[in-house]
Design a protein around this motif. Structure first.
Motif, PDB file in Angstrom:
ATOM      1  N   LYS A 181       2.353  -3.906 -13.575  1.00  0.00           N
ATOM      2  CA  LYS A 181       1.345  -4.959 -13.577  1.00  0.00           C
ATOM      3  C   LYS A 181       2.043  -6.299 -13.363  1.00  0.00           C
ATOM      4  O   LYS A 181       3.189  -6.488 -13.780  1.00  0.00           O
ATOM      5  CB  LYS A 181       0.596  -4.978 -14.915  1.00  0.00           C
ATOM      6  CG  LYS A 181      -0.311  -3.784 -15.110  1.00  0.00           C
ATOM      7  CD  LYS A 181      -1.100  -3.883 -16.406  1.00  0.00           C
ATOM      8  CE  LYS A 181      -2.052  -2.697 -16.548  1.00  0.00           C
ATOM      9  NZ  LYS A 181      -2.847  -2.758 -17.796  1.00  0.00           N
ATOM     10  N   GLY A 182       1.358  -7.220 -12.717  1.00  0.00           N
ATOM     11  CA  GLY A 182       1.949  -8.532 -12.478  1.00  0.00           C
ATOM     12  C   GLY A 182       2.802  -8.588 -11.226  1.00  0.00           C
ATOM     13  O   GLY A 182       3.538  -9.550 -11.003  1.00  0.00           O
ATOM     14  N   THR A 183       2.729  -7.547 -10.371  1.00  0.00           N
ATOM     15  CA  THR A 183       3.455  -7.569  -9.103  1.00  0.00           C
ATOM     16  C   THR A 183       3.044  -8.795  -8.292  1.00  0.00           C
ATOM     17  O   THR A 183       1.864  -9.124  -8.204  1.00  0.00           O
ATOM     18  CB  THR A 183       3.141  -6.291  -8.293  1.00  0.00           C
ATOM     19  OG1 THR A 183       3.626  -5.148  -9.003  1.00  0.00           O
ATOM     20  CG2 THR A 183       3.798  -6.332  -6.919  1.00  0.00           C
ATOM     21  N   THR A 184       4.025  -9.492  -7.718  1.00  0.00           N
ATOM     22  CA  THR A 184       3.757 -10.691  -6.921  1.00  0.00           C
ATOM     23  C   THR A 184       3.653 -10.335  -5.441  1.00  0.00           C
ATOM     24  O   THR A 184       4.030  -9.231  -5.035  1.00  0.00           O
ATOM     25  CB  THR A 184       4.868 -11.729  -7.104  1.00  0.00           C
ATOM     26  OG1 THR A 184       6.102 -11.171  -6.585  1.00  0.00           O
ATOM     27  CG2 THR A 184       5.062 -12.098  -8.574  1.00  0.00           C
ATOM     28  N   LEU A 217      -0.193   3.105   4.281  1.00  0.00           N
ATOM     29  CA  LEU A 217      -1.329   2.263   3.932  1.00  0.00           C
ATOM     30  C   LEU A 217      -1.031   1.489   2.652  1.00  0.00           C
ATOM     31  O   LEU A 217      -0.319   1.988   1.770  1.00  0.00           O
ATOM     32  CB  LEU A 217      -2.588   3.114   3.732  1.00  0.00           C
ATOM     33  CG  LEU A 217      -3.390   3.473   4.991  1.00  0.00           C
ATOM     34  CD1 LEU A 217      -2.585   4.345   5.927  1.00  0.00           C
ATOM     35  CD2 LEU A 217      -4.693   4.161   4.611  1.00  0.00           C
ATOM     36  N   VAL A 218      -1.581   0.277   2.553  1.00  0.00           N
ATOM     37  CA  VAL A 218      -1.447  -0.512   1.328  1.00  0.00           C
ATOM     38  C   VAL A 218      -2.631  -0.201   0.415  1.00  0.00           C
ATOM     39  O   VAL A 218      -3.674   0.290   0.867  1.00  0.00           O
ATOM     40  CB  VAL A 218      -1.357  -2.019   1.618  1.00  0.00           C
ATOM     41  CG1 VAL A 218      -0.063  -2.338   2.366  1.00  0.00           C
ATOM     42  CG2 VAL A 218      -2.563  -2.512   2.412  1.00  0.00           C
ATOM     43  N   SER A 219      -2.468  -0.485  -0.888  1.00  0.00           N
ATOM     44  CA  SER A 219      -3.488  -0.044  -1.830  1.00  0.00           C
ATOM     45  C   SER A 219      -3.523  -0.891  -3.090  1.00  0.00           C
ATOM     46  O   SER A 219      -2.563  -1.576  -3.439  1.00  0.00           O
ATOM     47  CB  SER A 219      -3.206   1.413  -2.217  1.00  0.00           C
ATOM     48  OG  SER A 219      -1.918   1.537  -2.812  1.00  0.00           O
ATOM     49  N   PHE A 220      -4.663  -0.810  -3.768  1.00  0.00           N
ATOM     50  CA  PHE A 220      -4.796  -1.372  -5.117  1.00  0.00           C
ATOM     51  C   PHE A 220      -5.788  -0.518  -5.890  1.00  0.00           C
ATOM     52  O   PHE A 220      -6.560   0.256  -5.316  1.00  0.00           O
ATOM     53  CB  PHE A 220      -5.248  -2.838  -5.085  1.00  0.00           C
ATOM     54  CG  PHE A 220      -6.600  -3.077  -4.461  1.00  0.00           C
ATOM     55  CD1 PHE A 220      -7.758  -3.039  -5.221  1.00  0.00           C
ATOM     56  CD2 PHE A 220      -6.716  -3.352  -3.104  1.00  0.00           C
ATOM     57  CE1 PHE A 220      -9.004  -3.266  -4.650  1.00  0.00           C
ATOM     58  CE2 PHE A 220      -7.949  -3.592  -2.521  1.00  0.00           C
ATOM     59  CZ  PHE A 220      -9.105  -3.546  -3.294  1.00  0.00           C
ATOM     60  N   GLY A 221      -5.742  -0.655  -7.204  1.00  0.00           N
ATOM     61  CA  GLY A 221      -6.677   0.064  -8.059  1.00  0.00           C
ATOM     62  C   GLY A 221      -7.691  -0.896  -8.649  1.00  0.00           C
ATOM     63  O   GLY A 221      -7.364  -2.040  -8.981  1.00  0.00           O
ATOM     64  N   THR A 222      -8.927  -0.425  -8.786  1.00  0.00           N
ATOM     65  CA  THR A 222      -9.950  -1.242  -9.439  1.00  0.00           C
ATOM     66  C   THR A 222     -10.116  -0.829 -10.905  1.00  0.00           C
ATOM     67  O   THR A 222     -11.092  -1.202 -11.562  1.00  0.00           O
ATOM     68  CB  THR A 222     -11.299  -1.139  -8.698  1.00  0.00           C
ATOM     69  OG1 THR A 222     -11.617   0.238  -8.482  1.00  0.00           O
ATOM     70  CG2 THR A 222     -11.221  -1.853  -7.354  1.00  0.00           C
ATOM     71  N   LYS A 270      -3.005  -7.043  -7.605  1.00  0.00           N
ATOM     72  CA  LYS A 270      -4.461  -6.992  -7.656  1.00  0.00           C
ATOM     73  C   LYS A 270      -5.082  -7.953  -6.641  1.00  0.00           C
ATOM     74  O   LYS A 270      -4.453  -8.940  -6.225  1.00  0.00           O
ATOM     75  CB  LYS A 270      -4.954  -7.345  -9.062  1.00  0.00           C
ATOM     76  CG  LYS A 270      -4.561  -6.334 -10.138  1.00  0.00           C
ATOM     77  CD  LYS A 270      -5.260  -5.000  -9.943  1.00  0.00           C
ATOM     78  CE  LYS A 270      -5.045  -4.053 -11.113  1.00  0.00           C
ATOM     79  NZ  LYS A 270      -5.689  -2.745 -10.922  1.00  0.00           N
ATOM     80  N   PRO A 271      -6.332  -7.685  -6.246  1.00  0.00           N
ATOM     81  CA  PRO A 271      -7.012  -8.548  -5.274  1.00  0.00           C
ATOM     82  C   PRO A 271      -7.077 -10.017  -5.689  1.00  0.00           C
ATOM     83  O   PRO A 271      -6.939 -10.907  -4.847  1.00  0.00           O
ATOM     84  CB  PRO A 271      -8.418  -7.938  -5.192  1.00  0.00           C
ATOM     85  CG  PRO A 271      -8.222  -6.507  -5.525  1.00  0.00           C
ATOM     86  CD  PRO A 271      -7.154  -6.493  -6.577  1.00  0.00           C
ATOM     87  N   ASP A 272      -7.260 -10.282  -6.982  1.00  0.00           N
ATOM     88  CA  ASP A 272      -7.352 -11.676  -7.437  1.00  0.00           C
ATOM     89  C   ASP A 272      -5.992 -12.327  -7.648  1.00  0.00           C
ATOM     90  O   ASP A 272      -5.902 -13.493  -8.027  1.00  0.00           O
ATOM     91  CB  ASP A 272      -8.175 -11.764  -8.730  1.00  0.00           C
ATOM     92  CG  ASP A 272      -7.576 -10.948  -9.869  1.00  0.00           C
ATOM     93  OD1 ASP A 272      -6.715 -10.085  -9.595  1.00  0.00           O
ATOM     94  OD2 ASP A 272      -7.955 -11.183 -11.035  1.00  0.00           O
ATOM     95  N   LYS A 309      -3.837 -11.742   0.585  1.00  0.00           N
ATOM     96  CA  LYS A 309      -2.854 -12.640   1.210  1.00  0.00           C
ATOM     97  C   LYS A 309      -1.705 -11.801   1.787  1.00  0.00           C
ATOM     98  O   LYS A 309      -1.237 -12.050   2.910  1.00  0.00           O
ATOM     99  CB  LYS A 309      -2.325 -13.636   0.184  1.00  0.00           C
ATOM    100  CG  LYS A 309      -1.293 -14.614   0.734  1.00  0.00           C
ATOM    101  CD  LYS A 309      -0.806 -15.556  -0.360  1.00  0.00           C
ATOM    102  CE  LYS A 309       0.305 -16.478   0.160  1.00  0.00           C
ATOM    103  NZ  LYS A 309       0.835 -17.360  -0.927  1.00  0.00           N
ATOM    104  N   ALA A 310      -1.257 -10.815   1.020  1.00  0.00           N
ATOM    105  CA  ALA A 310      -0.189  -9.922   1.494  1.00  0.00           C
ATOM    106  C   ALA A 310      -0.656  -9.140   2.721  1.00  0.00           C
ATOM    107  O   ALA A 310       0.107  -8.943   3.674  1.00  0.00           O
ATOM    108  CB  ALA A 310       0.230  -8.969   0.380  1.00  0.00           C
TER     109      ALA A 310
END
Length: 305
Positions: A221-224, A245-250, A257-259, A264-265
């Motif tokens: 968590k807190g990845t920049t 593919l790039v990814s995130f979890g909701t 995270k998206p916020d 931007k990445a």
């Protein structure tokens, strides 16, 4: 004179051939959006999820597992059963969403993290018997549900990397050869034991694998943004030649995270022609926030943001 003409002709053919190879090898962006669905039994339906008509959209049913029941104590040597929310994600609902949206395909994912109160392990009595059972049981499910592809998401193993590579590699190869599926993906994450298994598979059968659903949300968590881009570069090197593919979890998972800058990445990767697609874990979790980030991710892929 004739020899000179022949020589010039050969030079032109060689130049065109090299040019074609360079075009094929050039990095390209993709409009592929993928989402896991059905693992958490939160009554989410395909029709709940917003679908942008300008992207390639893959739903991934989670999960098919080679266990008999939630209370099974051990794997069943490739005999797969359905462990997703089949009441809300049924064969008729698969057909319906595909008929309503020509850009939608549906796959199933194998394995996952857990079954019941324990881990879902990959194990096989032998390569031949596991592959035979898996081809038979999965062909039945794939045809019943009108599916298009499979995803490999085993995360725990009671087999050496070579056995995993041979079982999964031969499974994908056979299903493709039999025209049961048209695409396959793998879903590794940054763990030494997990990577040993998937990299063994990639080295031998990477040519059969269409997408790498790398679980970037398994990072801390807190990845920049800079860290995320560095992770992407590392995994693109590990799965050299693959479409990572790039990814995130909701959910409450880690990663970028998206916020906190995920999009931007993505814009940065897109500017470098390296955005091969985005996937989300998972629709079950996204339902609570109205699928806000699904809309944003698809808008980015479609060039609408």
């Amino acid at each position: 004179m004739e020899l000179r003409k022949l020589f010039i002709t050969l030079l032109i053919i060689e130049a065109l051939f090299i040019s074609q190879i360079q075009v094929l090898a050039a990095p390209t962006n993709s409009s592929l959006f993928r989402e896991y669905i059905g693992a958490e039994f939160k009554n989410v339906k395909f029709t709940d999820v917003p679908i942008n008509p300008n992207v390639k959209f893959h739903f991934i049913l989670s999960f098919a597992i080679d266990y008999d029941t939630l209370n099974s104590s051990s794997p069943n040597n490739g005999k797969f059963n359905i462990f997703w929310d089949s009441d809300n994600l049924s064969p008729s609902q698969v057909s319906s969403i595909k008929n309503a949206h020509s850009n939608v395909k549906v796959a199933l994912s194998l394995g996952g993290d857990s079954v019941g109160d324990g881990f879902a392990y990959f194990s096989s009595s032998s390569v031949d018997s596991w592959v035979s059972n898996a081809v038979s049981s999965l062909t039945r499910i794939i045809k019943q549900y009108h599916l298009d592809g499979i995803d490999i998401d085993y995360e725990h193993f009671k087999a050496d990397p070579n056995t995993f590579a041979e079982c999964i590699g031969k499974l994908i190869t056979t299903l493709k050869r039999n025209k049961v599926i048209s695409f396959a993906s793998i879903a590794p994450f940054d763990n030494d034991q997990v990577q040993k298994q998937y990299l063994a598979l990639w080295r031998k059968y990477g040519h059969q694998i269409d997408h790498v659903n790398f679980q970037f949300y398994a990072y801390d968590k807190g990845t920049t943004v800079p860290q995320f881009l560095d992770y992407f570069k590392t995994q693109s090197s590990n799965y050299n030649g693959g479409k990572v593919l790039v990814s995130f979890g909701t959910d409450a998972s880690g990663g970028l995270k998206p916020d906190k800058g995920f999009f931007k990445a993505c814009e940065k990767l897109k500017s470098q022609q390296q955005l091969h697609g985005i996937f989300i874990w998972s629709a079950d979790d996204s339902k609570a926030n109205g699928f806000r980030y699904e809309k944003e991710a698809q808008g980015l892929l479609a060039g609408q943001r």
